[in-house]
Design a protein around this motif. Sequence first.
Motif, PDB file in Angstrom:
ATOM      1  N   GLN A  51       0.830  -1.210   0.000  1.00  0.00           N
ATOM      2  CA  GLN A  51       0.000   0.000   0.000  1.00  0.00           C
ATOM      3  C   GLN A  51       0.862   1.257   0.000  1.00  0.00           C
ATOM      4  N   ARG A  52       1.964   1.217   0.741  1.00  0.00           N
ATOM      5  CA  ARG A  52       2.863   2.387   0.772  1.00  0.00           C
ATOM      6  C   ARG A  52       3.539   2.584  -0.583  1.00  0.00           C
ATOM      7  N   LEU A  53       3.919   1.482  -1.219  1.00  0.00           N
ATOM      8  CA  LEU A  53       4.510   1.581  -2.555  1.00  0.00           C
ATOM      9  C   LEU A  53       3.489   2.138  -3.537  1.00  0.00           C
ATOM     10  N   ASP A  54       2.263   1.682  -3.442  1.00  0.00           N
ATOM     11  CA  ASP A  54       1.196   2.155  -4.332  1.00  0.00           C
ATOM     12  C   ASP A  54       0.978   3.661  -4.153  1.00  0.00           C
ATOM     13  N   GLU A  83       0.321  -3.777 -14.701  1.00  0.00           N
ATOM     14  CA  GLU A  83       0.461  -5.224 -14.581  1.00  0.00           C
ATOM     15  C   GLU A  83       0.140  -5.673 -13.145  1.00  0.00           C
ATOM     16  N   TRP A  84       0.585  -4.903 -12.166  1.00  0.00           N
ATOM     17  CA  TRP A  84       0.309  -5.175 -10.756  1.00  0.00           C
ATOM     18  C   TRP A  84      -1.201  -5.167 -10.503  1.00  0.00           C
ATOM     19  N   ARG A  85      -1.869  -4.160 -11.037  1.00  0.00           N
ATOM     20  CA  ARG A  85      -3.328  -4.064 -10.857  1.00  0.00           C
ATOM     21  C   ARG A  85      -4.053  -5.234 -11.532  1.00  0.00           C
ATOM     22  N   GLU A  86      -3.557  -5.646 -12.687  1.00  0.00           N
ATOM     23  CA  GLU A  86      -4.155  -6.789 -13.376  1.00  0.00           C
ATOM     24  C   GLU A  86      -3.983  -8.066 -12.551  1.00  0.00           C
ATOM     25  N   LEU A  87      -2.802  -8.245 -11.976  1.00  0.00           N
ATOM     26  CA  LEU A  87      -2.575  -9.403 -11.108  1.00  0.00           C
ATOM     27  C   LEU A  87      -3.518  -9.366  -9.905  1.00  0.00           C
ATOM     28  N   ASP A  88      -3.678  -8.188  -9.311  1.00  0.00           N
ATOM     29  CA  ASP A  88      -4.616  -8.037  -8.186  1.00  0.00           C
ATOM     30  C   ASP A  88      -6.026  -8.467  -8.589  1.00  0.00           C
ATOM     31  N   GLN A  89      -6.459  -8.045  -9.753  1.00  0.00           N
ATOM     32  CA  GLN A  89      -7.804  -8.383 -10.224  1.00  0.00           C
ATOM     33  C   GLN A  89      -7.955  -9.884 -10.445  1.00  0.00           C
ATOM     34  N   ARG A  90      -6.942 -10.507 -11.025  1.00  0.00           N
ATOM     35  CA  ARG A  90      -7.001 -11.946 -11.272  1.00  0.00           C
ATOM     36  C   ARG A  90      -7.010 -12.730  -9.963  1.00  0.00           C
ATOM     37  N   ILE A  91      -6.217 -12.284  -8.997  1.00  0.00           N
ATOM     38  CA  ILE A  91      -6.189 -12.943  -7.688  1.00  0.00           C
ATOM     39  C   ILE A  91      -7.544 -12.782  -6.996  1.00  0.00           C
ATOM     40  N   GLU A  92      -8.116 -11.596  -7.053  1.00  0.00           N
ATOM     41  CA  GLU A  92      -9.428 -11.369  -6.438  1.00  0.00           C
ATOM     42  C   GLU A  92     -10.517 -12.200  -7.109  1.00  0.00           C
ATOM     43  N   ALA A  93     -10.425 -12.397  -8.422  1.00  0.00           N
ATOM     44  CA  ALA A  93     -11.398 -13.239  -9.123  1.00  0.00           C
ATOM     45  C   ALA A  93     -11.310 -14.683  -8.625  1.00  0.00           C
ATOM     46  N   LEU A  94     -10.096 -15.166  -8.402  1.00  0.00           N
ATOM     47  CA  LEU A  94      -9.935 -16.513  -7.866  1.00  0.00           C
ATOM     48  C   LEU A  94     -10.441 -16.592  -6.430  1.00  0.00           C
ATOM     49  N   ASN A  95     -10.171 -15.558  -5.640  1.00  0.00           N
ATOM     50  CA  ASN A  95     -10.682 -15.524  -4.262  1.00  0.00           C
ATOM     51  C   ASN A  95     -12.203 -15.589  -4.246  1.00  0.00           C
ATOM     52  N   ALA A  96     -12.838 -14.912  -5.190  1.00  0.00           N
ATOM     53  CA  ALA A  96     -14.300 -14.946  -5.284  1.00  0.00           C
ATOM     54  C   ALA A  96     -14.780 -16.356  -5.629  1.00  0.00           C
ATOM     55  N   GLU A  97     -14.046 -17.052  -6.498  1.00  0.00           N
ATOM     56  CA  GLU A  97     -14.404 -18.437  -6.823  1.00  0.00           C
ATOM     57  C   GLU A  97     -14.314 -19.328  -5.591  1.00  0.00           C
ATOM     58  N   PHE A  98     -13.283 -19.114  -4.780  1.00  0.00           N
ATOM     59  CA  PHE A  98     -13.139 -19.901  -3.553  1.00  0.00           C
ATOM     60  C   PHE A  98     -14.302 -19.628  -2.598  1.00  0.00           C
ATOM     61  N   LYS A  99     -14.707 -18.370  -2.488  1.00  0.00           N
ATOM     62  CA  LYS A  99     -15.844 -18.030  -1.618  1.00  0.00           C
ATOM     63  C   LYS A  99     -17.123 -18.678  -2.129  1.00  0.00           C
ATOM     64  N   ASP A 100     -17.314 -18.680  -3.439  1.00  0.00           N
ATOM     65  CA  ASP A 100     -18.491 -19.334  -4.024  1.00  0.00           C
ATOM     66  C   ASP A 100     -18.476 -20.837  -3.737  1.00  0.00           C
ATOM     67  N   HIS A 101     -17.296 -21.422  -3.816  1.00  0.00           N
ATOM     68  CA  HIS A 101     -17.174 -22.853  -3.538  1.00  0.00           C
ATOM     69  C   HIS A 101     -17.582 -23.153  -2.091  1.00  0.00           C
ATOM     70  N   VAL A 102     -17.135 -22.325  -1.169  1.00  0.00           N
ATOM     71  CA  VAL A 102     -17.470 -22.531   0.248  1.00  0.00           C
ATOM     72  C   VAL A 102     -18.977 -22.428   0.451  1.00  0.00           C
ATOM     73  N   ARG A 103     -19.607 -21.460  -0.206  1.00  0.00           N
ATOM     74  CA  ARG A 103     -21.060 -21.300  -0.072  1.00  0.00           C
ATOM     75  C   ARG A 103     -21.809 -22.526  -0.602  1.00  0.00           C
ATOM     76  N   ALA A 104     -21.265 -23.155  -1.627  1.00  0.00           N
ATOM     77  CA  ALA A 104     -21.964 -24.255  -2.298  1.00  0.00           C
ATOM     78  C   ALA A 104     -21.667 -25.638  -1.722  1.00  0.00           C
ATOM     79  N   HIS A 105     -20.649 -25.766  -0.887  1.00  0.00           N
ATOM     80  CA  HIS A 105     -20.248 -27.091  -0.404  1.00  0.00           C
ATOM     81  C   HIS A 105     -20.265 -27.159   1.119  1.00  0.00           C
ATOM     82  N   GLU A 106     -21.023 -28.096   1.616  1.00  0.00           N
ATOM     83  CA  GLU A 106     -21.212 -28.259   3.060  1.00  0.00           C
ATOM     84  C   GLU A 106     -19.901 -28.532   3.797  1.00  0.00           C
TER      85      GLU A 106
END
Length: 142
Positions: A51-54, A83-106
């Motif tokens: 954040q400080r670098l940003d 490129e850094w921002r694009e990586l952040d977006q891709r990582i957040e998209a994967l994090n969202a997939e993980f959250k969706d998986h948790v919601r869908a699996h007991e």
Amino acid sequence: MRFVELKSQDQLDLQTLHRVRSRLVNARKTLINQLRAILLERGHVIAKGPQRLDRALDEMLAGDDLENITGRMRALLIEMRNEWRELDQRIEALNAEFKDHVRAHEAARRLIAIPGIGVLNATALTAAIGDGSAFVSSDSGN
């Protein structure tokens, strides 16, 4: 003789998502370290933390008088930051997939109920061992 249960397609997909996320996180870390080194070589010392670098990059790129930074280096810094921002977006998209998986699996929902287990650990565990049905009991047959 005991056999290892084969992983389901869902488990294999989840493990692959974790591997891709790990690669992206490492690429982001490498990029941030390279940005910091480029600036340090030119006399710009930035405090630790992305954040400080940003914020420092915001201030530097907003100003017109970048000491020891040529026009080409300025363009390169902008490119690397994008490129850094694009990586952040891709990582957040994967994090969202993980959250969706948790919601869908007991099994994953039960795991996140354990203190200290979050979405990433729960999905990694369910990818590795499934729902636990392969483990009938802790009795080793003795």
